[in-house]
Scaffold this motif. Structure first.
Motif, PDB file in Angstrom:
ATOM      1  N   ILE A  12       0.730  -1.438   0.039  1.00  0.00           N
ATOM      2  CA  ILE A  12      -0.253   0.102  -0.072  1.00  0.00           C
ATOM      3  C   ILE A  12       0.677   1.084  -0.104  1.00  0.00           C
ATOM      4  O   ILE A  12       0.286   2.196  -1.172  1.00  0.00           O
ATOM      5  CB  ILE A  12      -0.610  -0.167   1.331  1.00  0.00           C
ATOM      6  CG1 ILE A  12      -2.220  -1.393   1.269  1.00  0.00           C
ATOM      7  CG2 ILE A  12      -1.312   1.738   1.390  1.00  0.00           C
ATOM      8  CD1 ILE A  12      -2.918  -0.902  -0.043  1.00  0.00           C
ATOM      9  N   PHE A  13       1.700   0.935   0.710  1.00  0.00           N
ATOM     10  CA  PHE A  13       2.523   2.221   0.962  1.00  0.00           C
ATOM     11  C   PHE A  13       4.035   2.658  -0.209  1.00  0.00           C
ATOM     12  O   PHE A  13       3.453   3.774  -1.511  1.00  0.00           O
ATOM     13  CB  PHE A  13       3.916   2.515   1.737  1.00  0.00           C
ATOM     14  CG  PHE A  13       4.525   3.236   2.042  1.00  0.00           C
ATOM     15  CD1 PHE A  13       4.573   4.269   2.604  1.00  0.00           C
ATOM     16  CD2 PHE A  13       6.075   2.878   1.971  1.00  0.00           C
ATOM     17  CE1 PHE A  13       5.404   5.456   2.883  1.00  0.00           C
ATOM     18  CE2 PHE A  13       7.182   4.424   1.754  1.00  0.00           C
ATOM     19  CZ  PHE A  13       6.116   5.081   2.430  1.00  0.00           C
ATOM     20  N   LEU A  14       3.814   1.410  -1.314  1.00  0.00           N
ATOM     21  CA  LEU A  14       4.656   1.810  -2.170  1.00  0.00           C
ATOM     22  C   LEU A  14       3.778   2.286  -2.937  1.00  0.00           C
ATOM     23  O   LEU A  14       4.234   2.540  -4.263  1.00  0.00           O
ATOM     24  CB  LEU A  14       5.130   0.529  -2.897  1.00  0.00           C
ATOM     25  CG  LEU A  14       6.372   0.326  -4.669  1.00  0.00           C
ATOM     26  CD1 LEU A  14       7.048   0.636  -4.303  1.00  0.00           C
ATOM     27  CD2 LEU A  14       5.806  -1.494  -4.696  1.00  0.00           C
ATOM     28  N   LEU A  15       2.420   1.821  -3.464  1.00  0.00           N
ATOM     29  CA  LEU A  15       1.494   2.004  -4.647  1.00  0.00           C
ATOM     30  C   LEU A  15       0.556   3.529  -4.838  1.00  0.00           C
ATOM     31  O   LEU A  15       0.514   4.176  -5.039  1.00  0.00           O
ATOM     32  CB  LEU A  15       0.291   1.278  -4.388  1.00  0.00           C
ATOM     33  CG  LEU A  15       0.126  -0.714  -4.702  1.00  0.00           C
ATOM     34  CD1 LEU A  15      -0.502  -1.253  -4.803  1.00  0.00           C
ATOM     35  CD2 LEU A  15       0.229   0.182  -6.789  1.00  0.00           C
ATOM     36  N   LEU A  16       1.127   3.961  -2.893  1.00  0.00           N
ATOM     37  CA  LEU A  16       0.220   5.075  -2.728  1.00  0.00           C
ATOM     38  C   LEU A  16       1.838   6.405  -2.572  1.00  0.00           C
ATOM     39  O   LEU A  16       1.516   7.448  -3.631  1.00  0.00           O
ATOM     40  CB  LEU A  16      -0.385   5.631  -1.149  1.00  0.00           C
ATOM     41  CG  LEU A  16      -1.518   4.968  -1.030  1.00  0.00           C
ATOM     42  CD1 LEU A  16      -1.461   4.840   0.281  1.00  0.00           C
ATOM     43  CD2 LEU A  16      -2.058   5.366  -1.804  1.00  0.00           C
ATOM     44  N   VAL A  17       2.908   5.792  -2.197  1.00  0.00           N
ATOM     45  CA  VAL A  17       3.694   7.081  -2.713  1.00  0.00           C
ATOM     46  C   VAL A  17       5.041   6.996  -4.003  1.00  0.00           C
ATOM     47  O   VAL A  17       5.211   8.053  -3.996  1.00  0.00           O
ATOM     48  CB  VAL A  17       4.563   6.745  -1.400  1.00  0.00           C
ATOM     49  CG1 VAL A  17       5.654   7.815  -0.719  1.00  0.00           C
ATOM     50  CG2 VAL A  17       4.020   6.967  -0.100  1.00  0.00           C
ATOM     51  N   GLY A  18       4.775   5.737  -4.208  1.00  0.00           N
ATOM     52  CA  GLY A  18       5.968   5.283  -4.892  1.00  0.00           C
ATOM     53  C   GLY A  18       5.927   6.457  -6.429  1.00  0.00           C
ATOM     54  O   GLY A  18       6.798   6.719  -7.002  1.00  0.00           O
ATOM     55  N   PRO A  19       3.983   6.337  -6.410  1.00  0.00           N
ATOM     56  CA  PRO A  19       4.283   7.756  -7.889  1.00  0.00           C
ATOM     57  C   PRO A  19       5.013   9.186  -7.774  1.00  0.00           C
ATOM     58  O   PRO A  19       5.314   9.684  -8.756  1.00  0.00           O
ATOM     59  CB  PRO A  19       2.642   7.252  -8.648  1.00  0.00           C
ATOM     60  CG  PRO A  19       2.380   5.804  -8.101  1.00  0.00           C
ATOM     61  CD  PRO A  19       3.228   5.505  -6.798  1.00  0.00           C
ATOM     62  N   SER A  20       4.511   9.850  -6.617  1.00  0.00           N
ATOM     63  CA  SER A  20       4.879  11.008  -6.625  1.00  0.00           C
ATOM     64  C   SER A  20       6.681  10.846  -6.295  1.00  0.00           C
ATOM     65  O   SER A  20       7.418  11.821  -6.768  1.00  0.00           O
ATOM     66  CB  SER A  20       4.234  11.223  -5.003  1.00  0.00           C
ATOM     67  OG  SER A  20       4.312  10.556  -4.365  1.00  0.00           O
ATOM     68  N   VAL A  21       7.029   9.843  -5.813  1.00  0.00           N
ATOM     69  CA  VAL A  21       8.295   9.551  -5.489  1.00  0.00           C
ATOM     70  C   VAL A  21       9.196   9.989  -6.795  1.00  0.00           C
ATOM     71  O   VAL A  21      10.145  10.367  -7.549  1.00  0.00           O
ATOM     72  CB  VAL A  21       9.014   8.481  -4.370  1.00  0.00           C
ATOM     73  CG1 VAL A  21      10.423   8.359  -4.932  1.00  0.00           C
ATOM     74  CG2 VAL A  21       8.332   8.874  -3.263  1.00  0.00           C
TER      75      VAL A  21
END
Length: 81
Positions: free
Chosen positions: A40-49
């Protein structure tokens, strides 16, 4: 213009490959999907990073090169006067 078309085709192509991968994974693993916090953390934060890093490295590089070109052009104008 061709770079934009290539970027759109690359984006759609990667989306299709990812969609096919998840479809095949779902066929092979029919059990309910277990939600995990790192995913969940990867899917939520990954694109913005990823976009932030892209803007930081590509965007600022383009601005820096444009500023250097403008500065060189201004120096040539001063020398020619």
């Amino acid at each position: 213009m061709t770079l934009k078309i290539a970027l759109v085709l690359l984006t759609w192509g990667l989306a299709l490959v990812l969609s096919w991968f998840f479809r095949l994974w779902g066929v092979q693993h029919p059990d309910p999907f277990q939600i995990r916090l790192p995913l969940i953390f990867l899917l939520l934060v990954g694109p913005s990073v990823v976009l932030g890093l892209w803007i930081a490295f590509v965007g600022f590089r383009d601005i820096f090169h444009a500023d250097n070109a403008l500065e060189a052009n201004n120096q040539l104008k001063v020398k020619n006067k």
